[in-house]
Design a protein around this motif. Structure first.
Motif, PDB file in Angstrom:
ATOM      1  N   ASN A  40       0.853  -1.181   0.000  1.00 57.72           N
ATOM      2  CA  ASN A  40       0.000   0.000   0.000  1.00 57.72           C
ATOM      3  C   ASN A  40       0.895   1.240   0.000  1.00 57.72           C
ATOM      4  O   ASN A  40       1.862   1.313   0.762  1.00 57.72           O
ATOM      5  N   ALA A  41       0.562   2.220  -0.842  1.00 58.15           N
ATOM      6  CA  ALA A  41       1.407   3.405  -0.999  1.00 58.15           C
ATOM      7  C   ALA A  41       1.460   4.261   0.254  1.00 58.15           C
ATOM      8  O   ALA A  41       2.455   4.947   0.501  1.00 58.15           O
ATOM      9  N   GLU A  42       0.432   4.242   1.081  1.00 61.27           N
ATOM     10  CA  GLU A  42       0.369   5.127   2.236  1.00 61.27           C
ATOM     11  C   GLU A  42       0.657   4.424   3.554  1.00 61.27           C
ATOM     12  O   GLU A  42       1.249   5.013   4.462  1.00 61.27           O
ATOM     13  N   THR A  43       0.247   3.166   3.676  1.00 58.03           N
ATOM     14  CA  THR A  43       0.418   2.453   4.945  1.00 58.03           C
ATOM     15  C   THR A  43       1.434   1.314   4.850  1.00 58.03           C
ATOM     16  O   THR A  43       1.526   0.492   5.755  1.00 58.03           O
ATOM     17  N   TYR A  44       2.193   1.251   3.763  1.00 52.54           N
ATOM     18  CA  TYR A  44       3.165   0.193   3.486  1.00 52.54           C
ATOM     19  C   TYR A  44       2.467  -1.120   3.151  1.00 52.54           C
ATOM     20  O   TYR A  44       2.709  -1.711   2.101  1.00 52.54           O
ATOM     21  N   PHE A  45       1.603  -1.601   4.041  1.00 54.85           N
ATOM     22  CA  PHE A  45       0.851  -2.820   3.773  1.00 54.85           C
ATOM     23  C   PHE A  45      -0.608  -2.616   4.175  1.00 54.85           C
ATOM     24  O   PHE A  45      -0.906  -1.946   5.168  1.00 54.85           O
ATOM     25  N   GLY A  46      -1.508  -3.238   3.378  1.00 50.87           N
ATOM     26  CA  GLY A  46      -2.930  -3.177   3.680  1.00 50.87           C
ATOM     27  C   GLY A  46      -3.366  -4.339   4.550  1.00 50.87           C
ATOM     28  O   GLY A  46      -2.549  -5.039   5.162  1.00 50.87           O
ATOM     29  N   GLU A  47      -4.674  -4.559   4.611  1.00 51.85           N
ATOM     30  CA  GLU A  47      -5.225  -5.637   5.431  1.00 51.85           C
ATOM     31  C   GLU A  47      -4.749  -6.995   4.912  1.00 51.85           C
ATOM     32  O   GLU A  47      -4.771  -7.262   3.707  1.00 51.85           O
ATOM     33  N   PRO A  48      -4.306  -7.880   5.800  1.00 51.86           N
ATOM     34  CA  PRO A  48      -3.788  -9.178   5.357  1.00 51.86           C
ATOM     35  C   PRO A  48      -4.886 -10.071   4.783  1.00 51.86           C
ATOM     36  O   PRO A  48      -6.040 -10.000   5.197  1.00 51.86           O
ATOM     37  N   ILE A  49      -4.485 -10.906   3.822  1.00 53.00           N
ATOM     38  CA  ILE A  49      -5.374 -11.899   3.235  1.00 53.00           C
ATOM     39  C   ILE A  49      -4.871 -13.271   3.679  1.00 53.00           C
ATOM     40  O   ILE A  49      -3.722 -13.635   3.411  1.00 53.00           O
ATOM     41  N   VAL A  50      -5.713 -14.029   4.357  1.00 54.24           N
ATOM     42  CA  VAL A  50      -5.305 -15.293   4.963  1.00 54.24           C
ATOM     43  C   VAL A  50      -5.861 -16.464   4.148  1.00 54.24           C
ATOM     44  O   VAL A  50      -7.045 -16.506   3.824  1.00 54.24           O
ATOM     45  N   THR A  51      -4.969 -17.406   3.825  1.00 53.41           N
ATOM     46  CA  THR A  51      -5.356 -18.634   3.122  1.00 53.41           C
ATOM     47  C   THR A  51      -5.057 -19.827   4.012  1.00 53.41           C
ATOM     48  O   THR A  51      -3.911 -20.007   4.458  1.00 53.41           O
ATOM     49  N   ALA A  52      -6.058 -20.635   4.317  1.00 53.63           N
ATOM     50  CA  ALA A  52      -5.859 -21.821   5.155  1.00 53.63           C
ATOM     51  C   ALA A  52      -5.082 -22.877   4.378  1.00 53.63           C
ATOM     52  O   ALA A  52      -5.333 -23.116   3.196  1.00 53.63           O
ATOM     53  N   LEU A  53      -4.108 -23.509   5.053  1.00 52.58           N
ATOM     54  CA  LEU A  53      -3.327 -24.583   4.438  1.00 52.58           C
ATOM     55  C   LEU A  53      -2.848 -25.513   5.545  1.00 52.58           C
ATOM     56  O   LEU A  53      -1.902 -25.214   6.275  1.00 52.58           O
ATOM     57  N   ASN A  54      -3.507 -26.650   5.679  1.00 51.34           N
ATOM     58  CA  ASN A  54      -3.174 -27.602   6.729  1.00 51.34           C
ATOM     59  C   ASN A  54      -1.835 -28.284   6.449  1.00 51.34           C
ATOM     60  O   ASN A  54      -1.456 -28.477   5.303  1.00 51.34           O
ATOM     61  N   GLY A  55      -1.144 -28.662   7.526  1.00 46.46           N
ATOM     62  CA  GLY A  55       0.099 -29.407   7.390  1.00 46.46           C
ATOM     63  C   GLY A  55       1.313 -28.705   7.942  1.00 46.46           C
ATOM     64  O   GLY A  55       2.416 -29.235   7.894  1.00 46.46           O
ATOM     65  N   GLY A  56       1.136 -27.497   8.478  1.00 42.98           N
ATOM     66  CA  GLY A  56       2.267 -26.762   9.033  1.00 42.98           C
ATOM     67  C   GLY A  56       3.138 -26.123   7.974  1.00 42.98           C
ATOM     68  O   GLY A  56       4.305 -26.492   7.822  1.00 42.98           O
ATOM     69  N   PRO A  57       2.610 -25.148   7.198  1.00 46.30           N
ATOM     70  CA  PRO A  57       3.424 -24.488   6.169  1.00 46.30           C
ATOM     71  C   PRO A  57       4.633 -23.794   6.774  1.00 46.30           C
ATOM     72  O   PRO A  57       4.486 -22.968   7.670  1.00 46.30           O
ATOM     73  N   ARG A  58       5.820 -24.135   6.275  1.00 53.43           N
ATOM     74  CA  ARG A  58       7.063 -23.677   6.896  1.00 53.43           C
ATOM     75  C   ARG A  58       7.811 -22.647   6.050  1.00 53.43           C
ATOM     76  O   ARG A  58       8.408 -21.725   6.564  1.00 53.43           O
ATOM     77  N   ASP A  59       7.815 -22.849   4.742  1.00 56.65           N
ATOM     78  CA  ASP A  59       8.532 -21.955   3.840  1.00 56.65           C
ATOM     79  C   ASP A  59       7.847 -22.012   2.485  1.00 56.65           C
ATOM     80  O   ASP A  59       7.100 -22.959   2.196  1.00 56.65           O
TER      81      ASP A  59
END
Length: 237
Positions: free
Chosen positions: A25-44
Motif C-alpha cells: 500500500n502506498a500510504e500504509t506500506y501494507f494493507g489488510e492481510p489476506i489469509v489462506t488456510a493450508l493444513n500441514g504446518g506451512p514452513r517456507d
C-alpha cells in the motif's frame, strides 16, 4: 502478487496452518492481510509463475505432514487455490527454492529437511504443476544421525558456468556446504561436487548471496547463531 504495482509480502504461519499475504500500500506500506488456510504446518514458500499465465503461484513446504503443497494464483486480489500435494521425500521439509537446475526451461523445486535426513530433494518441473521425477542428494552417511543440520539454502551460479549451484548453511557441521552442479545438459539425476567451508565461532543459520565486492561474482553473507554476527565468504576467480 495482486498486480497493482506495489510490492507485497507473503508469510507462512506454521503453527496456525495458514499463508498470509500482506498487500503493498502506498500510504500504509501494507494493507489488510489476506489469509489462506493450508493444513500441514506451512514452513517456507517459493513464489514463481509455474504455469506461465503471468500470475505468481506458490510451492510450500508442509513441515508437519512431510509434503509439498502447490497453490495456483487466481489473479483475484492475491488469492491462491490448492491444486496438489507431493510427498517431500524427507522428514520435516523446511526450506524450498525454485530454479531451473537442469536447463530444460522449467522451474524445479529444491527442498531441504530439518532433521536427520541431511539431504536435498530436487523435484524436476515438467511445465505447469507437474513434478513427477525427483532425486535426493545426501550429505551425511547415516540417515538417522543429524551430521550437518541444513538450515538454509541459496541457489546461484557461483563459478560462472551458467549452471545453478547450491549453497547450504549447515548448523550442526558449523560450515557452509557448496554443491557445484557438474551435470551435463538436461540429463538427470544431477551430479554435484561437494565443497565444505568451516565457519568459526557460531552456527550458520541463514544465507544471502550478493556481489558484495563488486567483482561480478556472487559472495555469501552467513548469519551465525550463538555468535550474534555475520560471516562473509568471498568468491574466488
Amino acid at each position: 502478487v495482486n498486480g497493482d504495482g506495489y510490492r507485497d509480502a507473503i508469510a507462512t504461519g506454521w503453527s496456525s496452518d495458514v499463508i498470509v499475504l500482506f498487500p503493498g500500500n502506498a500510504e500504509t506500506y501494507f494493507g489488510e492481510p489476506i489469509v489462506t488456510a493450508l493444513n500441514g504446518g506451512p514452513r517456507d514458500l517459493a513464489a514463481e509463475d509455474l504455469d506461465g499465465d503471468g500470475i505468481l503461484d506458490l510451492a510450500v513446504t508442509l513441515y508437519n505432514t512431510d509434503e509439498i503443497a502447490l497453490l495456483r494464483g487466481t489473479g483475484k486480489k492475491g488469492e491462491f487455490e490448492l491444486l496438489d500435494k507431493l510427498p517431500a521425500r524427507g522428514k520435516m521439509p523446511q526450506r524450498i527454492r525454485a530454479a531451473d537446475m537442469n536447463g530444460d526451461r522449467h522451474k524445479d523445486l529444491i527442498v531441504t529437511y530439518a532433521q536427520s535426513d541431511d539431504s536435498v530433494g530436487i523435484f524436476f518441473g515438467e511445465g505447469g504443476f507437474g513434478f513427477e521425477v525427483s532425486q535426493e542428494y545426501r550429505l551425511g552417511k547415516d540417515r538417522f544421525k543429524r551430521e550437518f543440520g541444513i538450515e538454509d539454502v541459496v541457489v546461484r551460479d557461483f563459478n560462472g558456468d551458467d549452471v545453478p549451484d547450491l549453497a547450504l548453511a549447515c548448523a550442526d557441521a558449523g560450515s557452509i556446504v557448496l554443491l557445484r552442479n557438474t551435470s551435463a545438459g538436461k540429463a538427470t539425476p544431477l551430479r554435484f561436487d561437494m565443497e565444505t567451508y568451516p565457519i568459526e565461532g557460531g552456527q550458520p543459520h541463514a544465507l544471502a548471496a550478493a556481489d558484495i565486492t563488486g567483482d561480478g561474482r556472487p559472495d555469501l553473507a552467513v548469519a551465525l547463531w550463538g555468535a550474534d554476527s555475520v560471516a562473509l565468504l568471498f568468491s574466488r576467480p
